[in-house]
Enzyme design. Structure first.
Site, mmCIF file in Angstrom:
data_model
loop_
_atom_site.group_PDB
_atom_site.id
_atom_site.type_symbol
_atom_site.label_atom_id
_atom_site.label_comp_id
_atom_site.label_asym_id
_atom_site.label_seq_id
_atom_site.Cartn_x
_atom_site.Cartn_y
_atom_site.Cartn_z
ATOM 1 N NE ARG A 196 26.867 32.882 29.724
ATOM 2 C CZ ARG A 196 26.114 32.747 31.051
ATOM 3 N NH1 ARG A 196 25.011 31.932 31.065
ATOM 4 N NH2 ARG A 196 26.048 32.499 32.285
ATOM 5 C CE LYS A 224 31.282 30.483 29.254
ATOM 6 N NZ LYS A 224 31.111 31.276 29.960
ATOM 7 C CE1 TYR A 243 27.158 39.298 26.004
ATOM 8 C CE2 TYR A 243 26.164 36.936 25.993
ATOM 9 C CZ TYR A 243 27.141 37.868 26.846
ATOM 10 O OH TYR A 243 27.530 38.004 27.667
ATOM 11 C CB CYS A 247 31.668 34.474 40.948
ATOM 12 S SG CYS A 247 30.074 35.055 40.351
ATOM 13 C CB SER A 257 28.607 33.932 34.544
ATOM 14 O OG SER A 257 29.054 32.092 33.874
ATOM 15 N NE ARG A 269 30.546 39.586 29.982
ATOM 16 C CZ ARG A 269 30.981 38.764 30.485
ATOM 17 N NH1 ARG A 269 31.556 38.159 30.306
ATOM 18 N NH2 ARG A 269 30.196 38.539 31.575
ATOM 19 C CG HIS A 326 32.774 28.398 33.853
ATOM 20 N ND1 HIS A 326 31.692 29.075 34.011
ATOM 21 C CD2 HIS A 326 33.229 29.857 32.697
ATOM 22 C CE1 HIS A 326 31.174 30.320 33.799
ATOM 23 N NE2 HIS A 326 32.009 30.498 32.805
ATOM 24 C CG ASP A 386 34.604 31.890 30.382
ATOM 25 O OD1 ASP A 386 34.232 32.072 32.048
ATOM 26 O OD2 ASP A 386 34.270 31.705 29.456
HETATM 27 P P1 GTP Z 1 32.560 35.745 33.200
HETATM 28 O O1 GTP Z 1 33.601 35.819 32.004
HETATM 29 O O2 GTP Z 1 31.096 36.165 33.143
HETATM 30 O O3 GTP Z 1 32.373 34.537 33.640
HETATM 31 O O4 GTP Z 1 32.965 36.541 34.193
HETATM 32 P P2 GTP Z 1 34.421 36.025 35.604
HETATM 33 O O5 GTP Z 1 33.988 35.289 36.620
HETATM 34 O O6 GTP Z 1 34.809 36.724 35.066
HETATM 35 O O7 GTP Z 1 33.995 37.906 36.362
HETATM 36 P P3 GTP Z 1 34.973 38.744 36.623
HETATM 37 O O8 GTP Z 1 35.832 38.634 36.284
HETATM 38 O O9 GTP Z 1 34.704 39.434 35.274
HETATM 39 O O10 GTP Z 1 34.642 40.043 37.707
HETATM 40 C C1 GTP Z 1 32.541 39.982 37.615
HETATM 41 C C2 GTP Z 1 32.750 41.164 39.080
HETATM 42 O O11 GTP Z 1 33.592 40.438 39.880
HETATM 43 C C3 GTP Z 1 33.143 42.696 38.377
HETATM 44 O O12 GTP Z 1 33.112 43.275 39.058
HETATM 45 C C4 GTP Z 1 34.823 42.680 39.227
HETATM 46 O O13 GTP Z 1 34.755 43.962 39.821
HETATM 47 C C5 GTP Z 1 33.832 41.511 40.829
HETATM 48 N N1 GTP Z 1 34.945 40.980 41.380
HETATM 49 C C6 GTP Z 1 35.734 39.861 41.236
HETATM 50 N N2 GTP Z 1 36.993 40.029 41.815
HETATM 51 C C7 GTP Z 1 36.245 40.660 43.087
HETATM 52 C C8 GTP Z 1 37.057 40.970 44.340
HETATM 53 O O14 GTP Z 1 38.091 39.381 44.522
HETATM 54 N N3 GTP Z 1 36.482 40.666 45.104
HETATM 55 C C9 GTP Z 1 35.421 42.084 45.503
HETATM 56 N N4 GTP Z 1 34.442 42.854 45.767
HETATM 57 N N5 GTP Z 1 34.036 42.305 43.593
HETATM 58 C C10 GTP Z 1 35.153 40.980 43.132
HETATM 59 C C1 SPV Z 2 30.078 33.534 30.718
HETATM 60 O O1 SPV Z 2 28.692 34.340 31.193
HETATM 61 O O2 SPV Z 2 30.106 33.514 31.823
HETATM 62 C C2 SPV Z 2 31.106 34.202 30.364
HETATM 63 C C3 SPV Z 2 29.708 35.304 29.248
HETATM 64 O O3 SPV Z 2 32.107 34.440 30.409
HETATM 65 S S1 SPV Z 2 29.955 34.205 27.688
HETATM 66 O O4 SPV Z 2 31.181 34.360 27.049
HETATM 67 O O5 SPV Z 2 28.830 35.589 27.819
HETATM 68 O O6 SPV Z 2 29.118 33.585 27.730
HETATM 69 MN MN MN Z 3 32.306 32.536 32.294
#
Ligand code: GTP
Ligand code: SPV
Ligand code: MN
Length: 601
Positions: free
Chosen positions: A88, A225, A216, A269, A267, A386, A245, A294
């Site tokens: 983004r 979003k 993207y 996290c 994002s 992704r 979110h 999400d």
């Molecule tokens: P968006 O799709 O961008 O909104 O992201 P998201 O909030 O769904 O994050 P996602 O679950 O894909 O995790 C992102 C990163 O955080 C990955 O690299 C995971 O490995 C890491 N992660 C997720 N949960 C944990 C956790 O409990 N501990 C640690 N240390 N890392 C974590």
């Molecule tokens: C984020 O960035 O929080 C995502 C991926 O979930 S995107 O759809 O690109 O915003």
């Molecule tokens: Mn997101």
């Protein structure tokens, strides 16, 4: 009232084939935009299986998708984006309202007229030699009072194929819309993917989105979003609900008791990981079900509780780090029907990424298309690579996921990525205090957006990049929502990412987050203790389940829960800084909350 400008269009010479809807507003608008963009053809999407095969075949033929090893990964394809277009772009994202105040100090703002003119001039003739896809879609289950209809016009076949994964795309949208005109208008053109001409513009007054110069995910899958959060938050404020979110999950006990929670993490996290959590061995008989990973749309129900739906129908998730230890359900989910974007490619037509199960390959083709070996300095898969996959592939997708009523939310959890200062787990004293916790949340920036990776910034409710109006008014809306609920959710704060002095994570995370979830569920149901702290309610050691947790005992628990008053003095200054930015519209209640925190610290 519309802020639209008048377009002078030549509608005479083109015959664009038969529309597959009788909705006159959709037909008229699509034809006008076609006259502007001048595609060679219009393709009216219906969401059918036949259409999926046809579009996939075309995308393969054009080299936009590559077939992956169909024995290992049935129905899976690979896409490489332009290397300048992998995340983004917050600097290019605009909220276009009559006044700057409506967009507020945390959004890029431009007057609607100026942006319509600028973008329509970029759209003029932009689809020459290309096809325009007309994509009707639903955000939310068919028949839900919370569901919204969108129509996206795009010249990207990748967008068309991704939208059919991420949304309920096709005829169902026209069914819900009937002959009404209140659908979201989204117009997207890739142009030449020049980052200098990349704009994602939102016009809340017109329920319209214009996006140019990118291909993207978050910039171009306009239901996600752009509609579900930026436009959605504006609609939610007007109509008395919340567009957030947040992931949504259900925890089921061995006795079959189900508790639903929603969690806002910024994002990259941990939302997808938490939403698909597999409880550790110790929790035999417990289950976690995914409602969404999400976005949550939430509205008070007749019983005074807050009900949530997931408006999406697919997951657009971070690939790196996905493996059978961190997220076994995701590994199963993406073993078929998945579009992989910007991962690395193996010679047998499989994909690879940093943190995948199995050995590191001796060589592969990286996300840019270059040869990669373990000696290479760069990552093989882009950190923001992704997967796009239908949610129904998830072995733990919640049975309630298509329920038009949604699920009742017992807890809301906020959580950022913080190496220090923020304990693993605490609970707000009440709704107003909880809103303060969400409002002042800080988090390290990640690869999900261009720029600033690793820097801590304030990200209120994980909505900084996604709130479609003035952030102070948004926080006031949060405070106001309490009055619409007899039984509002309890609010919690978590941090999976606190580190020790050597830079190692203090908390094992992933499946072990079940222990945190268990305390949260028990707090909501009034059956576990806590002690009062400066930050809120915290589990005493005897309230938190450490049984069977290797290498993590009372000493580690104390460390991960520690409140360091020196760190907190600095932290409160950062709250103060955010409040200065928001001073014109910040609700006074939050200033009182800050004073209370100062006195407790
Ligand atoms: P968006 O799709 O961008 O909104 O992201 P998201 O909030 O769904 O994050 P996602 O679950 O894909 O995790 C992102 C990163 O955080 C990955 O690299 C995971 O490995 C890491 N992660 C997720 N949960 C944990 C956790 O409990 N501990 C640690 N240390 N890392 C974590
Ligand atoms: C984020 O960035 O929080 C995502 C991926 O979930 S995107 O759809 O690109 O915003
Ligand atoms: Mn997101």
């Amino acid at each position: 009232m519309t802020t639209q400008i008048e377009l002078r269009l030549d509608m005479s010479d083109k015959k664009f084939g038969q529309a597959n809807t009788s909705n006159e507003t959709v037909i008229k608008w699509a034809n006008e935009m076609a006259a502007l963009c001048q595609p060679d053809n219009i393709f009216w999407c219906d969401g059918s299986e036949g259409e999926k095969s046809e579009l996939t075949a075309q995308a393969l033929q054009q080299g936009i998708l590559t077939t992956l090893n169909q024995e290992k990964l049935p129905g899976c394809y690979y896409h490489q984006s332009n290397p300048n277009d992998v995340a983004r772009v917050e600097q290019c994202t605009f909220i276009c309202t009559e006044t700057r105040e409506e967009a507020g100090p945390t959004n890029n703002w431009a007057p609607p007229k100026e942006m319509y003119e600028k973008l329509y001039s970029l759209f003029r003739g932009s689809m020459k030699g290309r096809t325009m896809y007309v994509i009707p879609y639903l955000m939310g289950p068919l028949g839900s009072p919370l569901t919204k209809v969108g129509v996206e016009l795009t010249d990207s076949i990748y967008v068309a194929l991704s939208m059919r994964i991420m949304t309920r795309m096709g005829k169902a949208a026209y069914e819900q819309l009937r002959n009404r005109a209140d659908f979201n208008r989204g117009l997207h053109s890739m142009l030449d993917l020049n980052p200098e001409r990349r704009f994602i513009c939102h016009f809340p007054q017109d329920n319209t989105i214009l996006s140019v110069g990118s291909n993207y995910g978050g910039n171009v899958l306009l239901g996600k979003k752009c509609l579900a959060l930026r436009i959605g938050s504006c609609l939610a404020r007007k109509e008395g609900w919340m567009a957030e979110h947040m992931l949504i999950l259900g925890v089921e006990s061995p006795e079959g008791e189900k508790t639903f929670v929603a969690a806002a993490f910024p994002s990259a996290c941990g939302k997808t990981n938490f939403a698909m959590l597999v409880p550790p061995q110790r929790y035999e008989g417990w289950k976690v079900w995914t409602v969404g990973d999400d976005i949550a749309w939430m509205k008070p129900g007749p019983d005074g509780r807050l009900y949530a739906i997931n408006p999406e129908s697919g997951y657009f998730g971070v690939i790196p780090g996905t493996n059978s230890k961190s997220n076994p359900n995701a590994v199963k989910t993406i073993s078929r029907d998945t579009v992989y974007t910007n991962a690395a490619l193996l010679s047998d037509g499989d994909v690879w990424w940093e943190g995948k199960d199995g050995p590191v390959p001796s060589e592969c083709v990286d996300w840019r298309g270059n040869r990669w070996t373990p000696e290479s300095k760069e990552k093989a898969a882009h950190p923001n690579s992704r997967f796009a996959v239908p949610m129904m592939n998830n072995p733990v997708v919640a049975p309630e996921v298509n329920d038009p009523q949604g699920v009742p939310i017992s807890a809301i959890i906020f959580g950022g990525r913080r190496a220090n200062t923020i304990p693993l787990l605490f609970q707000a004293f009440n709704w107003g205090h909880g809103v303060y916790l969400g409002a002042t949340m800080g988090s390290e920036m990640t690869a999900a957006a261009v720029g600033g990776v690793g820097q801590v910034r304030r990200d209120p409710m994980a909505m900084l990049p996604f709130c479609g109006y003035n952030m102070g008014d948004y926080l006031a809306h949060w405070l106001h929502m309490q009055r619409l609920m007899k039984s509002p959710p309890q609010i919690f704060h978590v941090n999976w990412f606190r580190k020790d002095d050597s830079g190692n994570f203090l908390w094992p995370g992933f499946g072990e987050n079940m222990r945190v979830l268990k305390w949260i569920v028990d707090r909501c149901r009034g059956r576990v203790g806590a002690k009062e702290s400066a930050l809120g309610w915290m589990p005493r050691i005897e309230d938190f389940d450490l049984n069977g947790l290797q290498g993590f005992g009372p000493e580690q628990f104390e460390k991960v829960q520690a409140i360091n008053s020196e760190e907190w003095k600095k932290e409160i200054l950062l709250h103060q800084e955010l409040f200065m930015t928001l001073r014109d519209t910040l609700p006074k209640e939050l200033i009182f909350e800050k004073e209370l925190l100062v006195s407790r610290i």
